[in-house]
Design an enzyme around this catalytic site. Structure first.
Site, PDB file in Angstrom:
ATOM      1  N   ALA A  78      64.879  53.436  80.072  1.00  0.00           N
ATOM      2  CA  ALA A  78      65.636  53.175  78.639  1.00  0.00           C
ATOM      3  C   ALA A  78      66.472  54.340  78.554  1.00  0.00           C
ATOM      4  CB  ALA A  78      64.567  53.046  77.647  1.00  0.00           C
ATOM      5  N   HIS A  80      66.546  56.445  76.216  1.00  0.00           N
ATOM      6  CA  HIS A  80      65.632  57.564  75.928  1.00  0.00           C
ATOM      7  C   HIS A  80      64.709  58.254  76.713  1.00  0.00           C
ATOM      8  CE1 HIS A  80      62.933  54.097  74.611  1.00  0.00           C
ATOM      9  NE2 HIS A  80      62.468  55.072  75.405  1.00  0.00           N
ATOM     10  N   SER A  81      64.668  57.454  78.065  1.00  0.00           N
ATOM     11  CA  SER A  81      63.646  57.980  79.099  1.00  0.00           C
ATOM     12  C   SER A  81      63.493  59.465  79.293  1.00  0.00           C
ATOM     13  CB  SER A  81      64.061  57.167  80.542  1.00  0.00           C
ATOM     14  OG  SER A  81      63.218  57.585  81.537  1.00  0.00           O
ATOM     15  N   ASN A  82      62.144  59.788  79.266  1.00  0.00           N
ATOM     16  CA  ASN A  82      61.769  60.919  79.542  1.00  0.00           C
ATOM     17  C   ASN A  82      61.612  61.257  80.963  1.00  0.00           C
ATOM     18  OD1 ASN A  82      61.046  61.910  76.842  1.00  0.00           O
ATOM     19  ND2 ASN A  82      59.384  60.455  76.843  1.00  0.00           N
ATOM     20  N   ALA A  84      63.462  59.922  83.122  1.00  0.00           N
ATOM     21  CA  ALA A  84      64.672  60.210  83.784  1.00  0.00           C
ATOM     22  C   ALA A  84      65.151  61.479  83.496  1.00  0.00           C
ATOM     23  CB  ALA A  84      65.980  59.338  82.834  1.00  0.00           C
TER      24      ALA A  84
END
Ligand SMILES: *Cc1c(COP(=O)(O)O)cnc(C)c1O
Length: 334
Positions: A78, A80-82, A84
């Site tokens: 997503a 907001h992906s941590n 990533a």
């Protein structure tokens, strides 16, 4: 026998990204208020790009990528992906190029995790919906290979058997820390998404013969869907380690009543929990994962499902940069 099975996980190729152990601290004020002994395992406190649970998984995923001679990684998540953000950081540390395929919920704004990914020079590929990701990644991989790159695809959330190993070995780290203070935890409670963290902890405690109940607070899926994911990841990891140990259905405990409208929906309960814990302990939770998990933990204690006076660990899985990405939604309920 069990010991030698765990040994296999400890000896698996690992690319060191973080200084371990992460802190284990007692939440004194919350403990008093809730009448339990509450400890917080601070996996939000790490020396790699603001930390979080994905860093543990990436130690094994990056080692696998390097052993296969890859020079480029692709992953997805997503906006907001941590995962990533930490993939970008891990890739930089290992000298790899990072491609991030990102999609709703959320949008591409240079805040929170995204600004950090931009600073680290990751290539962001914005999509309109998660359904496009599989096909997009397949094409991107082909294009990069045509340029002569050797590509390693990391699944969303780092949820492969390699990723699971990060939390298999974390189970030992946690028990060591409790041993050194003369306690043993009865419960570990945490936010569960792709299920890899929970799969690792459940398998890790099982391999160690430790009777610790892991409760996953689902942030998006139903109990049945989430348990299935955790189960599959445990089976894949057993194959990778070539260990044979029985994990029973009742060993995988998932609660799905704390989703508050679904994945990444930020409700009043979520912000109230962030405020409560910040004011009680000076502890920052994120609105997508850890605040929902903490709400669940508090509620399970209040309902007596987690017994009074038990030794409980809240695994803080990270995600703090999301606070700075979702400012508007959080501010609505401040
Ligand atoms: C990804 C993530 C989770 C979920 O972990 P899984 O291993 O995917 O179940 C929980 N908390 C935070 C902060 C995360 O980024």
């Amino acid at each position: 026998m069990v010991k030698s099975m765990f040994w296999k996980a400890l000896n698996f190729p690992r690319f060191r990204l973080i200084t371990l152990p992460t802190p284990l601290e007692k939440a004194k004020n919350l403990s008093k208020e809730l009448n339990v002994e509450l400890y917080i395992k601070r996996d939000d406190v790490m020396d790699l790009a603001l930390g979080g649970n994905k860093a543990r998984k990436l130690e094994f995923l990056i080692a696998d990528a390097l052993s296969k001679g890859c020079d480029t990684v692709i992953t997805r998540g997503a906006y907001h992906s941590n995962h990533a953000r930490l993939t970008a950081a891990a890739a930089r540390k290992a000298g790899l190029e990072a491609h991030l395929v990102l999609y709703p919920p959320g949008e591409k704004i240079s805040q929170g995790n995204i600004i950090l990914e931009e600073l680290m020079g990751a290539k962001i590929h914005p999509l309109e919906s998660p359904e496009e990701a599989d096909g997009y990644i397949e094409n991107l991989k082909k294009e990069l290979e045509a340029e002569g790159k050797k590509v390693y695809v990391i699944p969303g959330g780092g949820a492969s058997a390699y990723g699971v190993l990060g939390y298999v070995v974390a189970a030992l780290e946690l028990l060591e820390q409790f041993y050194s203070i003369g306690k043993m935890p009865k419960y570990v409670v945490h936010a569960t998404g792709t299920g890899a963290t929970q799969a690792g902890l459940v398998l890790g405690f099982k391999l160690l013969g430790a009777d610790v109940k892991v409760i996953g607070i689902s942030i998006s899926r139903t109990v049945e869907e989430e348990k299935e994911r955790v189960r599959n990841l445990i089976e894949e990891t057993k194959k990778l380690l070539e260990v044979d140990i029985e994990v029973k259905d009742e060993d995988i405990i998932v609660r799905d009543e704390y989703r508050f409208g679904g994945y990444a929906v930020i409700s009043k309960e979520v912000v109230d929990t962030m405020k409560y814990v910040a004011r009680m302990e000076g502890l920052i939770l994120d609105p997508v994962y850890t605040a929902k998990a903490m709400y669940g933990l508090i509620d399970l204690i209040k309902r007596g499902i987690i017994e009074k006076e038990s030794v409980v660990t809240f695994l803080h899985t990270g995600g703090t940069p999301i606070v700075f990405q979702k400012v508007e939604e959080i501010t609505k309920y401040l």
